[in-house]
Design a protein around this motif. Structure first.
Motif, PDB file in Angstrom:
ATOM      1  N   ARG A  98       4.665   0.635  -3.879  1.00  0.00           N
ATOM      2  CA  ARG A  98       5.618   0.059  -2.923  1.00  0.00           C
ATOM      3  C   ARG A  98       7.031   0.595  -3.130  1.00  0.00           C
ATOM      4  N   ASP A 105      14.490   6.483   2.499  1.00  0.00           N
ATOM      5  CA  ASP A 105      14.380   5.474   1.439  1.00  0.00           C
ATOM      6  C   ASP A 105      15.712   5.245   0.744  1.00  0.00           C
ATOM      7  N   GLU A 143      17.844   3.148   3.002  1.00  0.00           N
ATOM      8  CA  GLU A 143      17.321   1.782   3.023  1.00  0.00           C
ATOM      9  C   GLU A 143      17.661   1.046   1.737  1.00  0.00           C
ATOM     10  N   ALA A 150      19.945  -2.275   1.582  1.00  0.00           N
ATOM     11  CA  ALA A 150      19.378  -3.513   1.041  1.00  0.00           C
ATOM     12  C   ALA A 150      20.246  -4.069  -0.078  1.00  0.00           C
ATOM     13  N   LYS A 191      12.705  -2.107   1.880  1.00  0.00           N
ATOM     14  CA  LYS A 191      11.378  -1.800   2.411  1.00  0.00           C
ATOM     15  C   LYS A 191      11.232  -0.293   2.467  1.00  0.00           C
ATOM     16  N   ASP A 239       9.274   3.406   2.604  1.00  0.00           N
ATOM     17  CA  ASP A 239       8.092   3.939   3.262  1.00  0.00           C
ATOM     18  C   ASP A 239       7.786   5.370   2.826  1.00  0.00           C
TER      19      ASP A 239
END
Length: 203
Positions: free
Chosen positions: A144, A184, A187, A191, A199, A201
């Protein structure tokens, strides 16, 4: 020392080893076919029983190791009148240091799971019946995560062992700049600012 490793690892003396590699992207993603323990995806390995000889060399080649509390570790090569193999001279010395590797190799001392953790040979010591679950949880966490950043962070760490300071700093600077420009990276920064879980990906 490679011949017969499979049989030895199955025996009570050498324990049972289930090498496991997990991708660092989505859980369904296949591992990078070009990845090796020193280059590419993150490799981790559960250990139960004892790891000796080639078994210990194999353990040292993994990035993250989870072992049961009854696990034991020994080099065993010079006890048999031979020299280390299985890339232990590359990986094991980096994980635990030259002096401790010399101790393991020349005296064939046996390390308990707790000593192995203290020496930096393993990352987690858990109850024997929790090894598989903790390893699976670790695989899920990595799957993840930001796969590009994880893989390149690993490359930076391994290369830093042999790279001059100036080159190491340059590689870090180039890589983090690239990471921050990727999906990423953007993100993760967003965050952090927004105080929420990212999150990722793999982008």
């Amino acid at each position: 020392m490679n011949q017969g490793n499979k049989e030895r690892r199955k025996s009570p003396r050498f324990g049972q080893h289930k090498p496991a590699t997990y991708p660092t992207g989505p859980a369904t993603q296949a591992a990078d076919p070009e990845a090796t323990p020193s280059n590419g995806g993150v490799f981790h390995h559960p250990v139960r029983g004892a790891a000796g000889g080639a078994g210990l060399s194999m353990v040292s080649a993994f990035d993250l190791v989870v072992c049961g509390e009854s696990a034991k570790f020994t080099m065993a090569y010079t006890r048999a009148g031979v020299t280390p193999d299985g890339t232990s001279s590359y990986f094991l010395a980096r994980h635990i240091g030259l002096r401790r590797m010399l101790d393991l190799t020349l005296t064939n001392r046996v390390l308990s799971a707790q000593e192995a953790e203290q020496w930096g040979l393993v990352n987690r010591v858990v109850a024997d019946d929790q090894v598989d679950q903790v390893t699976a949880d670790l695989a899920t966490q990595l799957a993840r995560g930001p796969s590009w950043a994880l893989g390149h962070a690993k490359r930076i760490i391994y290369s830093g062992c042999d790279t001059p300071l100036e080159q190491a700093a340059e590689l870090e600077g180039v890589t983090i700049t690239t990471a921050m420009s990727r999906r990423d990276g953007r993100e993760g920064i967003a965050a952090f600012v927004e105080k929420r879980l990212p999150k990722f990906d793999g982008g």
